[in-house]
Write an enzyme that holds these catalytic residues in place. Structure first.
Site, PDB file in Angstrom:
ATOM      1  N   GLY A  46       0.646  -1.231  -0.020  1.00  0.00           N
ATOM      2  CA  GLY A  46      -0.237   0.039  -0.084  1.00  0.00           C
ATOM      3  C   GLY A  46       0.846   1.211  -0.257  1.00  0.00           C
ATOM      4  O   GLY A  46       2.269   1.226   0.037  1.00  0.00           O
ATOM      5  N   GLU A  62      -0.471   1.053  -6.295  1.00  0.00           N
ATOM      6  CA  GLU A  62       0.538   0.641  -5.450  1.00  0.00           C
ATOM      7  C   GLU A  62       0.651  -1.087  -5.389  1.00  0.00           C
ATOM      8  O   GLU A  62       1.904  -1.288  -4.925  1.00  0.00           O
ATOM      9  CB  GLU A  62      -0.200   0.980  -4.064  1.00  0.00           C
ATOM     10  N   GLU A  66       4.552  -2.419  -6.246  1.00  0.00           N
ATOM     11  CA  GLU A  66       5.327  -3.082  -5.236  1.00  0.00           C
ATOM     12  C   GLU A  66       5.476  -4.712  -5.209  1.00  0.00           C
ATOM     13  O   GLU A  66       6.146  -5.253  -4.650  1.00  0.00           O
ATOM     14  CB  GLU A  66       4.687  -2.962  -3.643  1.00  0.00           C
ATOM     15  N   ASP A  84      -4.653   6.739  16.336  1.00  0.00           N
ATOM     16  CA  ASP A  84      -3.175   6.478  16.837  1.00  0.00           C
ATOM     17  C   ASP A  84      -2.749   5.185  16.032  1.00  0.00           C
ATOM     18  O   ASP A  84      -1.872   4.407  16.411  1.00  0.00           O
ATOM     19  CB  ASP A  84      -3.215   6.018  18.376  1.00  0.00           C
ATOM     20  N   GLU A 115      10.836  -6.719  -0.784  1.00  0.00           N
ATOM     21  CA  GLU A 115      10.702  -8.001  -0.602  1.00  0.00           C
ATOM     22  C   GLU A 115       9.292  -8.361  -0.351  1.00  0.00           C
ATOM     23  O   GLU A 115       8.359  -7.929   0.484  1.00  0.00           O
ATOM     24  CB  GLU A 115      11.427  -8.810   0.644  1.00  0.00           C
TER      25      GLU A 115
END
Lengths: 229, 229
Positions: A46, A62, A66, A84, A115
């Site tokens: 992401g 994304e 990736e 949080d 990786e």
DNA sequence: TGACAGGGTGTTCGCCGGACACTATGGCGG
DNA sequence: CCGCCATAGTGTCCGGCGAACACCCTGTCA
């Protein structure tokens, strides 16, 4: 270059839960993080949403960047925004849920030095951020959805045996199914095209191959037909 | 005071689709906008997410501020983020889906000078932004969810008649149901408490009142029971 | 050629969903 | 006070579908 606003704004990311299926197990794609926070930890693929980009497009981009993967099914899952959840500050993530035919994606290793690897969904390493929760939500969704929409087929190769299909449902639903009832029901829907081919290179009687008929499904769907289990 | 970031960030809002049910129809709560863009148009209640606030909390807060309503059911619906959905710039909205007992919320008029009103979901005015799409998504969700989760009761008063319940399902599912079959099925679930009361002030035979037994439902749910239709 | 490893096949039974129509009550108006 | 009206409330039959259940078939390999 910097950007200034009258009110503070959260950052917005997308994260993808990508499922694949091999002969034994349901897998999920993870990426090992190379930067802080959580450097070295495994996480869902992401990244940040661009300003001129739809959310779905961001998820696809994304994922491709990736891992090189272009999923055959992608849908929005849920948006996680606990204040949080990211130690860097307020980051809201729109999670996506994707299915791929594992056979077609033998991960050409790390496309951009990160990786990437497939893990059994029942046995993942400790994940970064709240990604364990995201994965849990995705599993629930898959479990719920697979029963009343024919998305399971996106996890199998184009040609598959009924045993493969049954194993898929057993793994996802976490319970065993009766072989005769399963075959009866799935064949009664008349959505599988019976091919004149059998599987190869097995050390026992070879099983017949089938193909899912997307076109017929769309027709039946319009006519009010409901796929179920 | 202003806020500066290295990369541009979208603004993030929440919007709520609040459903209520009166004797005839399914209603949705709308607010008339007093500012640009779309000043004067009707829109879903909603607003900006604060930096230290969970998304659910933001939805509840905005809803209370704009209408005084505290919904008995609230869940995240979908996140809408088309780059051009807001003329002010990139605004991503996390949409929520809420159910209220209409009888308990006679809108104390505009809590903060905005006009709020209930509209039949089948006959709304033209909505601001992409709120028509959001409403459509919410209706689909309601239609799908009402069948396998007992959330319909959140739309009725605490004590209701079986006819009210049936009308609710008929309106939501957009089809007629057989009275005998409906009663048989819903009573067989053993989730309704039969009260020693009947409805008042009707000019025909008064119907018996029932109450939904949340506690019993939670028990049965744990035991693997599945609510359905 | 025999053992092993899946592949492939039917029937029975109980339950549930769907179709279907008449009697019971209570209020109201004439 | 009587009749009408509007809604409440109730039971049966039938067909289909899900669940339980066991044995023979076929191809490979030792």
């Amino acid at each position: 270059m910097s950007h200034t606003y009258d009110y503070p704004r959260p950052a917005v990311t997308v994260d993808c839960v990508v499922f694949g299926m091999d002969d034994e197990d349901l897998k999920v794609l993870l990426i090992r993080r190379g930067v802080e926070p959580f450097s070295g930890r495994w996480a869902l693929p992401g990244g940040f949403v661009r300003m001129d980009e739809a959310l779905d497009d961001a998820a696809r981009r994304e994922l491709e960047e990736e891992s090189g993967i272009r999923p055959s099914h992608l849908e929005q899952l849920y948006t996680f925004g606990a204040p949080d959840r990211d130690p860097r500050g307020r980051v809201i993530t729109v999670a996506y849920f994707a299915l791929v035919k594992l056979s077609a994606h033998h991960l050409h290793a790390s496309t951009d030095a990160r990786e990437a690897a497939w893990f059994s969904v029942w046995d993942t390493p400790k994940l970064a951020f709240d990604h364990a929760e995201v994965l849990g939500t995705a599993l629930q969704r898959l479990k719920g959805k697979v029963r009343y929409q024919p998305i399971g087929f996106e996890l199998l190769p184009p040609k598959f045996t009924l045993s493969q299909l049954q194993r898929l449902y057993e793994v996802v639903l976490e319970r065993e199914l009766d072989k005769r009832n399963f075959r009866k029901k799935i064949l009664a829907m008349d959505l599988l095209e019976e091919l004149d081919e059998v599987e190869q290179d097995v050390s026992h009687r070879a099983a017949r191959l089938y193909r899912f008929d997307h076109k017929k499904y769309r027709q039946l769907e319009k006519a009010g037909f409901n796929f179920e289990l």
